[in-house]
Design an enzyme around this catalytic site. Structure first.
Site, PDB file in Angstrom:
ATOM      1  N   CYS A   1       1.362  10.922  48.267  1.00  0.00           N
ATOM      2  CA  CYS A   1      -0.060  10.606  48.346  1.00  0.00           C
ATOM      3  C   CYS A   1      -0.863  10.923  49.792  1.00  0.00           C
ATOM      4  CB  CYS A   1      -0.576   9.396  47.730  1.00  0.00           C
ATOM      5  SG  CYS A   1      -2.134   8.640  47.854  1.00  0.00           S
TER       6      CYS A   1
ATOM      7  N   GLU B   1      -0.060  13.889  41.773  1.00  0.00           N
ATOM      8  CA  GLU B   1      -1.224  14.016  42.366  1.00  0.00           C
ATOM      9  C   GLU B   1      -2.192  15.185  41.906  1.00  0.00           C
ATOM     10  OE1 GLU B   1      -2.761  12.783  44.889  1.00  0.00           O
ATOM     11  OE2 GLU B   1      -1.495  11.010  45.334  1.00  0.00           O
TER      12      GLU B   1
END
Length: 229
Positions: free
Chosen positions: A137, A208
């Site tokens: 992330c 993601e």
């Protein structure tokens, strides 16, 4: 080559794909739709709440008080530190961030991503698995933002440029700590175990990508299937 660098190298093709996908390309140009930003912020608010909880789950797995201290600081950052980035996008939408996130959303892509991280935290004693699930992330945001700084498509006349500027610097501390922890923990692991950790890391990279794409499609749960008019 350190273990973290091997992970980053393996993730390059996925990050390249994320950069070329519509969300980042439209952010660069500054012509992303308000609905996409609103959906992103609403889903991200739910994601960040759980990401903060994951830091708390990591703390008992730490052997160093310095590592514990840093994780506590990161919890504070998750609560307050990304306010600027959120406000930048909220201003583009034309509503306050607080007003936007009053509407709670839990799209499939966010759901799967969060459950992937929780699975590592609850099923694996070694902290490296949880860290490997979380580390993409901040790393991906930083990589996308740093790449944008030399991209001629970055429209400096649009407020979206400020979002890239924020993430080009603000993720460095957590990236460095995650790197250090993974490299240290990897030293005592077998090649087979490290391959499993790599799989966890790359799965989060895919999550993601799906999260960004979720914003562009205004993704929702289709419990009744798609209706064809």
């Amino acid at each position: 080559m350190e273990f973290s660098q091997k992970l980053y190298q393996a993730a390059k093709p996925i990050i390249n794909d994320i950069y070329e996908d519509d969300f980042i390309q439209k952010m660069l140009l500054g012509n992303i739709q308000a609905d996409a930003l609103r959906h992103y912020l609403q889903a991200d608010a739910a994601y960040l709440k759980e990401f903060t909880n994951l830091y708390a789950l990591l703390i008992p797995k730490m052997n160093s008080m310095n590592d514990v201290k840093f994780l506590v600081e990161q919890i504070e950052f998750m609560v307050e530190g990304e306010v600027l980035a959120h406000d930048i996008l909220a201003q583009i939408v034309g509503e306050s961030y607080e007003e936007i996130i009053k509407t709670k959303v839990w799209p499939p892509s966010g759901d799967h991503y969060i459950k992937h991280m929780y699975f590592q935290a609850h099923s694996r004693e070694n902290a490296i698995y949880t860290i490997a699930a979380m580390a993409p992330c901040p790393y991906i945001y930083a990589e996308l933002a740093k790449r944008s700084q030399s991209d001629h498509k970055l429209n400096r006349e649009k407020d979206t440029a400020k979002w890239f500027d924020f993430y080009s610097t603000e993720m460095d501390d957590i990236i460095n700590v995650f790197e250090s922890l993974m490299n240290k923990l990897a030293e005592s692991m077998s090649d087979k175990e490290l391959e499993q950790v790599k799989q966890v890391f790359l799965e989060s990279c895919i999550h993601e990508r799906r999260f960004f794409n979720m914003a562009m499609t205004l993704e929702q749960w289709e419990f009744g299937g798609k209706v064809n008019d």
